[in-house]
Design a protein around this motif. Structure first.
Motif, PDB file in Angstrom:
ATOM      1  N   ILE A  75       0.829  -1.038  -0.132  1.00  0.00           N
ATOM      2  CA  ILE A  75       0.097  -0.197  -0.066  1.00  0.00           C
ATOM      3  C   ILE A  75       0.757   1.111   0.000  1.00  0.00           C
ATOM      4  CG2 ILE A  75      -1.623   1.407   1.239  1.00  0.00           C
ATOM      5  CD1 ILE A  75      -2.486  -1.554   2.478  1.00  0.00           C
ATOM      6  N   GLY A  76       0.833   2.078  -1.083  1.00  0.00           N
ATOM      7  CA  GLY A  76       1.582   3.204  -1.218  1.00  0.00           C
ATOM      8  C   GLY A  76       0.664   4.664  -0.653  1.00  0.00           C
ATOM      9  N   GLU A  77       1.447   5.409  -0.080  1.00  0.00           N
ATOM     10  CA  GLU A  77       0.373   6.562   0.543  1.00  0.00           C
ATOM     11  C   GLU A  77       1.149   7.830  -0.114  1.00  0.00           C
ATOM     12  OE1 GLU A  77      -0.873   4.785   4.695  1.00  0.00           O
ATOM     13  OE2 GLU A  77       0.807   6.167   4.672  1.00  0.00           O
ATOM     14  N   SER A  78       0.289   8.946  -0.318  1.00  0.00           N
ATOM     15  CA  SER A  78       0.724  10.195  -0.760  1.00  0.00           C
ATOM     16  C   SER A  78      -0.373  11.243  -0.289  1.00  0.00           C
ATOM     17  CB  SER A  78       0.707  10.193  -2.166  1.00  0.00           C
ATOM     18  OG  SER A  78       0.814  11.693  -2.690  1.00  0.00           O
ATOM     19  N   ASN A  88       5.022   5.887  -5.096  1.00  0.00           N
ATOM     20  CA  ASN A  88       6.008   5.845  -3.814  1.00  0.00           C
ATOM     21  C   ASN A  88       5.961   4.455  -3.540  1.00  0.00           C
ATOM     22  OD1 ASN A  88       6.093   8.637  -3.470  1.00  0.00           O
ATOM     23  ND2 ASN A  88       4.426   8.844  -2.271  1.00  0.00           N
ATOM     24  N   ALA A  89       5.103   3.465  -3.657  1.00  0.00           N
ATOM     25  CA  ALA A  89       5.178   2.190  -3.331  1.00  0.00           C
ATOM     26  C   ALA A  89       6.268   1.517  -4.238  1.00  0.00           C
ATOM     27  CB  ALA A  89       3.793   1.390  -3.662  1.00  0.00           C
ATOM     28  N   ILE A  90       6.330   1.914  -5.413  1.00  0.00           N
ATOM     29  CA  ILE A  90       7.421   1.288  -6.392  1.00  0.00           C
ATOM     30  C   ILE A  90       8.637   1.818  -5.832  1.00  0.00           C
ATOM     31  CG2 ILE A  90       8.293   1.275  -8.765  1.00  0.00           C
ATOM     32  CD1 ILE A  90       5.124   1.526  -9.717  1.00  0.00           C
ATOM     33  N   ALA A  91       8.693   3.067  -5.676  1.00  0.00           N
ATOM     34  CA  ALA A  91      10.041   3.561  -5.312  1.00  0.00           C
ATOM     35  C   ALA A  91      10.711   3.029  -4.092  1.00  0.00           C
ATOM     36  CB  ALA A  91      10.155   5.049  -5.064  1.00  0.00           C
TER      37      ALA A  91
END
Length: 73
Positions: free
Chosen positions: A10-13, A23-26
């Motif tokens: 789970i990516g967040e921004s 952000n999740a990938i990075a």
């Protein structure tokens, strides 16, 4: 023959769903080599005072399983 592993994150921004995915990938790229695909499973947000204040993206990332273990010398 290549075997592919899939993990879920789970990516967040605070700016956008696109940035949440990025952000999740990075962050995953810091510890995982060879990420080759992403699937977006769901997009969610937190709303305060009628505005989205946090964007969340539930994603699956795919990467190849290494052929051999690296040896620590």
């Amino acid at each position: 023959m290549t075997t592919i592993k899939v993990i879920e994150l789970i990516g967040e921004s605070q700016k956008s769903w696109t940035e949440a995915v990025e952000n999740a990938i990075a962050e995953a790229c810091e510890t995982i080599d060879g990420i080759s695909g992403v699937e977006i499973l769901s997009l969610k947000g937190t709303v305060r005072d009628g505005k989205i204040v946090e964007y969340k993206a539930n994603v699956q990332l795919a990467f190849p399983v290494r052929d051999k273990r690296e040896q620590n010398l």
